[in-house]
Design an enzyme around this catalytic site. Structure first.
Site, PDB file in Angstrom:
ATOM      1  N   HIS A  14      40.394   8.937 -35.727  1.00 50.00           N
ATOM      2  CA  HIS A  14      41.284   9.913 -35.101  1.00 50.00           C
ATOM      3  C   HIS A  14      42.623  10.041 -35.820  1.00 50.00           C
ATOM      4  CE1 HIS A  14      41.535   6.054 -32.822  1.00 50.00           C
ATOM      5  NE2 HIS A  14      42.813   6.182 -33.088  1.00 50.00           N
ATOM      6  N   HIS A  40      42.503  -3.232 -31.845  1.00 52.85           N
ATOM      7  CA  HIS A  40      42.156  -1.841 -32.159  1.00 52.85           C
ATOM      8  C   HIS A  40      42.605  -1.580 -33.592  1.00 52.85           C
ATOM      9  CE1 HIS A  40      41.404   2.338 -32.062  1.00 52.85           C
ATOM     10  NE2 HIS A  40      42.670   2.683 -32.085  1.00 52.85           N
ATOM     11  N   ASP A  54      40.747   5.089 -28.071  1.00 48.31           N
ATOM     12  CA  ASP A  54      41.937   5.917 -28.296  1.00 48.31           C
ATOM     13  C   ASP A  54      41.567   7.303 -28.792  1.00 48.31           C
ATOM     14  OD1 ASP A  54      44.609   6.496 -28.319  1.00 48.31           O
ATOM     15  OD2 ASP A  54      45.025   5.569 -30.245  1.00 48.31           O
ATOM     16  N   ASP A  70      43.011   0.786 -36.511  1.00 40.33           N
ATOM     17  CA  ASP A  70      43.121   2.035 -37.267  1.00 40.33           C
ATOM     18  C   ASP A  70      43.123   1.656 -38.747  1.00 40.33           C
ATOM     19  OD1 ASP A  70      43.723   3.828 -34.919  1.00 40.33           O
ATOM     20  OD2 ASP A  70      45.429   2.463 -34.788  1.00 40.33           O
TER      21      ASP A  70
END
Length: 920
Positions: free
Chosen positions: A351, A14, A126, A16
C-alpha cells in the site's frame, strides 16, 4: 459473575518494505530484527511465537542477506513459533487487479509450503479500504476470517447508530460479499499496535492494562480480547514473557496468553454467543467524515498506476494466455519466469508503494521494477507468439509469390475483437553472415522496391492498410543454437483493421505483391470512405463526435439517439494536501478550459480510423502560495490548512487526440500534458446529464454499485473514489461508460449533471502522515500522457457490451510477423469458445502443480448465469477449482471439451481442463 476474560497478546511487526525510508534502509532494519528474533526464540521457550506480517517476502528479503539462516528459520516455522503467509506481499486492494490478488495468494501459499504451512489468516492490517469480493476470495483460499484496520467504524455496544449499513456494533462482525460469501471480520478497532510495548514494571503495567483492557472491552463482542504486540517496523519486545507474568499477577481474573492468530480465531469462534453486525460489500470508510480515507493515493504519482496497469495486462492478459496456447502446441510453459515476473511486479503492490505515498527514492526504484517485470512478460509473449506463429499453416499465401510476408494478429481477450493494429514488418533482410560489406548490404536494402504491395487476409481478400516506410534498419536474431545473427532490413510500419479476431485466438494476414492469379479483391479496395466531416466531426455507424471551438465535444450514440454534451473539458484546482489526501484551497474555485479557444485539426483520415487533434495553451497558477511551506513544516493537519494559490502563472500545454475507428462503439481519447505547475490537480470532465442516484465502477472481480451522494457523516467536500477499468453512470435507456488505462481515481460530481471527473494528474510536495517528508518528485513535473475511452450504451453496461469493450481497452494487441511454411494450425483459429452474457473473462494460464489449463470468469451481475464452454483442444477431464487451483468438484462434459456450468450471482468461477498436448 462475568466469565473470565482472555487477553491474547500476539507478537508481530508490520513491515512496510519501503515507505518513509528507501527500501534498503528498511531492509537493513529487517535483517537486524530477524537476527534478534531468532536469538530470542533460541534462548527463551517462553517467547512462544511471532507473526511475520502475513507476507512471505519477508523470508526472501532476510535470506537474501542471511542465506545461512534458512534452516534455523525453517525449524521455527515448522514448530509453529514463526507463523507465515498467506500472502507474498501485503498489497493494496483497490489499485491491484483481481488476478494480481489471486497470484499473490497463490505465490504466498507456494512459498510458505516450502517451509511449513501457510497461516489461514486473511490479513489486511493497514490496507486502505477493502474490495467487496474479499470474502469470496478468502473462502476460495480456505480462509474464514479477515483481520483489517480500515474501512469500518465500530460504534460500540448499545450505540443507537450501530449497524447502519457500513457500521459494526463490535470489533467482530460478519462480512458478506456480493455473492453471499461470509467471513468473520476482526477490525483492529484500537489499531494493530494496541498491545505494543507492554510494561514489565508493576506500577507502569497497572496503568497500562487499566487503559488497554477497557479500550478492548469497549468494542469486543466476547471475552476473547486481542492485543497486537508490535507496530510499523517495531523491534520485538524482548521482555514480553516477563511483562505477561506481571500482568497475570496484577489481574488474576484475566488469562494473559502469548497467543497467535490461529489460536485466537479458534477461541473467538467458540465464544461468540450473540448476533454480530453484518457488513455488506466494500469497506471504504463510507460512514466517516471522509478526511482520513486515504483515497487520493489513487491519484498520487499517476505514472506508477499507469505502469502497473500495463504490467498487469502484459502478464495476465497477454503473456499467460499466449504461453498457455503455445504449450498446447508443444512449447514449454515458463512457470519459473512467470513467478519471477509476478513477484517483481508485486514488490510494487504494497500500500505504501503502489499508492505513491512514499519518499521519492522508493518510487524511483519502483519504476525499475515495473520495467523489469514487463520486460520478462514481453519476452514470454514474444517467444510464445512466435512459437504459435511458427506452427500456423501460412503456405496458402505462397501462391502470391516468395515475397509474401505473413502477419498474425492475436486477440488475447475473452471475446471476439475488432480493432486497428500496427506492426513493424521487415520487407526484406540481408544477414551480415552472407558476405556483403556493410555499405553493399545497406545499398541493397535501400533499393528494395516496396511498390505494388497489398495486405490480404487468409482468403486472399484485400484489407485496407496504411504503409509507412521506415527505411534501412538494423536488427538481429538470437537463435537457440548459434551466436547472434545481425542483419540489415528494409522495414515498414503496417497499420490496418484486424476484424473479428476470435477470442483467445488469431487471424493471419500477408503483405504481398498480388500476382495475376490472385483474387481480384487483392488488387485494391476501391474508393475509401472517410470518417471525417470537415475539421470538427468524426462519425462511424455507431457514434458521432463534434468538436467545439474550446475543444470540448458532443458525442452522439446513434443507437439510442442520446447526445452527451460538453465532454472533454479540463479542470484545474489547487491541491494543498499530500500524497494520501487531496485538499482544495478554501475559497479558490476551479479553473476550466470551457471557453478557452483551442487549435483543432485532423491528423489522420483513413477508411478504418480518423483522428482529430485539439491543442490548449492554458495559463494556470504556478504553485500554492508561500503559506503552504510554513504549514507543512509546522505539521498543520491538511484539512486545517489555509494556503491559497500563487498569483504567478505558468503555461500548461495540453494536446488531446480523439480517435474513432470504423467499427468502434467507443471514442478513444489521448491526453498529453506538459506539467510545469506544482500543488494542483488536473481532471477531465464528462457530464452525463443522466438521472441516477447510483453509479457503477469496476473493482476487483466485480462492478461495484456506489452512491453518488456520500453518507451524512461525510464532511470532506471531495468524494473521489477508486476505479480500475471504468466508471459508469446510467439511467433507463442510456448510459455512459468512461474507461481508462491506469487512471484509478474518479468522482461523480454533485453538479446537477452527474459529471464523471477522471483525475489525470495530481501534484503535491510531501508524503503526509506522521511527520514532514518532502517529496518534490511527487509534483510530477514534465510530460504525461493519459488514455481513456468513452462508451455510450443503452443503460445496461453488461448486456450492451459496454463493460466488455472497456475490458478489451485494457489489453494490448499482439501482432507478429512469420514466414511462409506449412503448419498444423489453421490461419484463423480459436482454441476455446464460450458463452455467458453476464460473465467477464479473467484469465487463462497453466497450473504449475498439475499442468492443467486453468480458466477463470466472474459474474458481473447478481443473477445466476450459465457458462457454456466448447474447447477445440483435446480435453481429457474438466473440474471446478478454487483460486488456489485445487479441485473442488468434477464437471461432466456432453462431449470432450464441451461443458455447461451454472455460475451464481457475482461468483468467481475457475475451471481446470486436463488436456493432451502436441509433441514438440
Amino acid at each position: 459473575m462475568s466469565p473470565k476474560k482472555t487477553a491474547h497478546i500476539i507478537s508481530h511487526t508490520h513491515w512496510d518494505r519501503e515507505w518513509y525510508l528507501p527500501y534498503e534502509k528498511h531492509h537493513v532494519r529487517l535483517v537486524e530484527l530477524i537476527d534478534v528474533l531468532l536469538d530470542k526464540l533460541d534462548r527463551d521457550p517462553g517467547y512462544r511465537s511471532f507473526y511475520l506480517d502475513g507476507q512471505t517476502i519477508i523470508l526472501e528479503d532476510y535470506l537474501q542477506v542471511r542465506p545461512e539462516q534458512k534452516e534455523r528459520l525453517e525449524a521455527y516455522i515448522r514448530e509453529g513459533r514463526l507463523i507465515i503467509g498467506p500472502w507474498y506481499i501485503l498489497q493494496d486492494a483497490f489499485l491491484t487487479s483481481g488476478e494480481a490478488n489471486v497470484r499473490n495468494m497463490q505465490i504466498g501459499h507456494q512459498d510458505a509450503r516450502r517451509y511449513g504451512q501457510p497461516a489461514k489468516i486473511g490479513y489486511y492490517p493497514d490496507t486502505f479500504g477493502l474490495t467487496g469480493q474479499t470474502p469470496q476470495l478468502m473462502r476460495q483460499a480456505g480462509i474464514g476470517n479477515v483481520f483489517f484496520g480500515r474501512g469500518v467504524k465500530p460504534t460500540g455496544f448499545n450505540n443507537t447508530v450501530s449497524d447502519g449499513g457500513y457500521e459494526s456494533s463490535f470489533s467482530e462482525l460478519l462480512w458478506v460479499g456480493p455473492d453471499g460469501s461470509k467471513v468473520l471480520g476482526i477490525l483492529f478497532a484500537n489499531w494493530y499496535s494496541n498491545g505494543n510495548e507492554v510494561p514489565a514494571d508493576e506500577a507502569e503495567a497497572k496503568a497500562y492494562w487499566e487503559r488497554k483492557l477497557a479500550d478492548a472491552e469497549k468494542y469486543a463482542s466476547t471475552g476473547e480480547l486481542l492485543f497486537m504486540n508490535g507496530c510499523d517496523h517495531q523491534p520485538i519486545q524482548l521482555d514480553l514473557p516477563e511483562a505477561i507474568e506481571t500482568a497475570k499477577r496484577l489481574y488474576p481474573d484475566v488469562e494473559f496468553v502469548h497467543s497467535n492468530f490461529p489460536d485466537y480465531v479458534r477461541a473467538l469462534e467458540g465464544s461468540i454467543d450473540r448476533e454480530l453486525s453484518s457488513v455488506h460489500g466494500e469497506l471504504r470508510s463510507q460512514r466517516t467524515d471522509g478526511w482520513g480515507t486515504l483515497v487520493n493515493t489513487a491519484s498520487a504519482r499517476v505514472y506508477l498506476k499507469q505502469m502497473n496497469q500495463l504490467g498487469q495486462a502484459m502478464l495476465e492478459k497477454v503473456a499467460e494466455p499466449l504461453a498457455t496456447i503455445a504449450s498446447l502446441h508443444g512449447a514449454s510453459y515458463p512457470h519459473h519466469l512467470f513467478t519471477y515476473a509476478w513477484k517483481t511486479l508485486m514488490q510494487n503492490h504494497p500500500h505504501d508503494s503502489i499508492c505513491g505515498c512514499s519518499v521519492d527514492e522508493v518510487h524511483r526504484e519502483m519504476v525499475t521494477r515495473f520495467d523489469k517485470s514487463r520486460h520478462v512478460a514481453e519476452s514470454i509473449a514474444d517467444a510464445s507468439a512466435s512459437a504459435i506463429a511458427d506452427r500456423i499453416d501460412t503456405s496458402g499465401f505462397a501462391r502470391f509469390g516468395a515475397e509474401a510476408r505473413p502477419v498474425v494478429a492475436f486477440n488475447t481477450t475473452g471475446t471476439a475483437r475488432t480493432g486497428v493494429v500496427t506492426i513493424e514488418l521487415d520487407a526484406e533482410r540481408l544477414y551480415f553472415r552472407e558476405g556483403y560489406t556493410l555499405e553493399e548490404a545497406a545499398e541493397r536494402m535501400k533499393a528494395v522496391d516496396l511498390s505494388g504491395r497489398a495486405l490480404v487476409d487468409a482468403d486472399g481478400a484485400a484489407v485496407a492498410c496504411t504503409v509507412r516506410d521506415l527505411g534501412l534498419q538494423f536488427g538481429y536474431d538470437l537463435p537457440d543454437d548459434k551466436f547472434r545473427q545481425p542483419y540489415f532490413c528494409r522495414r515498414v510500419a503496417l497499420t490496418f483493421e484486424a476484424a473479428d479476431v476470435p477470442a483467445l485466438g488469431w487471424k493471419t494476414y500477408a503483405w504481398l505483391r498480388p500476382s495475376s492469379g490472385a483474387s481480384s479483391a487483392a488488387a485494391g479496395t476501391g474508393a475509401p470512405a472517410s470518417l471525417v466531416s470537415g475539421e470538427r466531426v468524426l462519425e462511424n455507424g455507431f457514434l458521432k463526435a463534434e468538436v467545439s471551438d474550446d475543444g470540448s465535444f458532443a458525442l452522439t450514440d446513434k443507437t439510442t439517439g442520446r447526445v452527451f454534451r460538453d465532454l472533454g473539458v479540463y479542470e484545474d484546482v489547487g491541491d494543498i494536501g499530500n500524497e494520501y489526501m487531496f485538499k482544495q484551497p478554501d475559497g479558490v474555485p476551479a479553473q476550466t478550459t470551457k471557453g478557452l479557444p483551442a487549435r483543432i485539426s485532423v491528423v489522420e483520415n483513413t477508411e478504418y480510423r480518423a483522428r482529430i487533434e485539439i491543442v490548449h495553451d492554458w495559463d494556470i497558477p504556478a504553485s500554492a502560495d508561500e503559506r503552504l511551506e510554513a504549514e507543512q513544516r509546522e505539521l498543520v493537519y491538511y484539512p486545517h490548512r489555509k494556503s491559497g494559490r500563487s498569483k504567478e502563472t505558468v503555461r500548461l500545454s495540453i494536446r488531446t487526440v480523439l480517435t474513432l475507428e470504423r467499427s468502434a462503439k467507443g471514442l478513444e481519447i489521448e491526453s498529453s500534458l506538459d506539467n510545469r505547475a506544482k500543488d494542483h490537480r488536473v481532471r477531465m470532465l464528462f457530464p452525463t446529464d443522466l438521472a441516477a442516484a447510483l453509479h457503477r465502477a469496476d473493482s476487483m472481480f466485480e462492478v461495484a454499485v456506489r452512491d453518488n451522494v456520500p453518507a451524512p457523516e461525510w464532511e470532506n467536500p471531495s468524494y473521489t473514489q477508486h476505479q480500475q477499468a471504468f466508471a459508469d453512470v446510467a439511467e433507463s435507456g442510456a448510459g455512459l461508460t468512461v474507461a481508462n488505462l491506469g487512471l484509478n481515481e474518479y468522482e461523480v460530481l454533485r453538479d446537477g449533471r452527474n459529471t464523471i471527473a477522471v483525475t489525470l494528474l495530481r501534484s503535491v510536495g510531501e508524503l503526509g502522515d506522521w511527520g514532514l517528508f518532502p517529496t518534490p518528485e511527487a509534483q510530477c513535473l514534465g510530460k504525461h500522457m493519459a488514455r481513456l475511452m468513452l462508451i455510450p450504451h443503452d443503460g445496461d453496461g453488461v448486456a450492451s457490451g459496454a463493460y466488455e469493450r472497456a475490458y478489451q481497452f485494457q489489453v494490448p494487441w499482439t501482432v507478429r510477423q512469420t514466414g511462409l511454411h506449412e503448419g498444423a494450425v489453421a490461419p484463423v483459429y480459436e482454441p476455446l469458445r464460450w458463452s455467458g452474457d453476464k460473465l467477464a473473462f479473467s484469465s487463462l494460464k497453466l497450473s504449475e502443480a498439475t499442468g492443467d489449463v486453468m480458466l477463470r470468469w466472474y459474474n458481473l451481475s447478481g443473477e445466476a448465469e450459465s457458462l457454456e464452454l466448447n474447447a477445440n483442444i483435446p480435453v481429457a477431464e474438466a473440474y471446478k477449482s478454487n483460486i488456489l487451483e485445487e479441485r473442488v468438484q468434477p464437471l461432466e462434459t456432453d462431449k470432450p471439451g464441451k461443458l455447461q456450468l451454472a455460475v451464481g450471482g457475482c461468483e468467481i468461477v475457475t475451471i481446470g481442463l486436463g488436456v493432451q498436448r502436441s509433441e514438440q
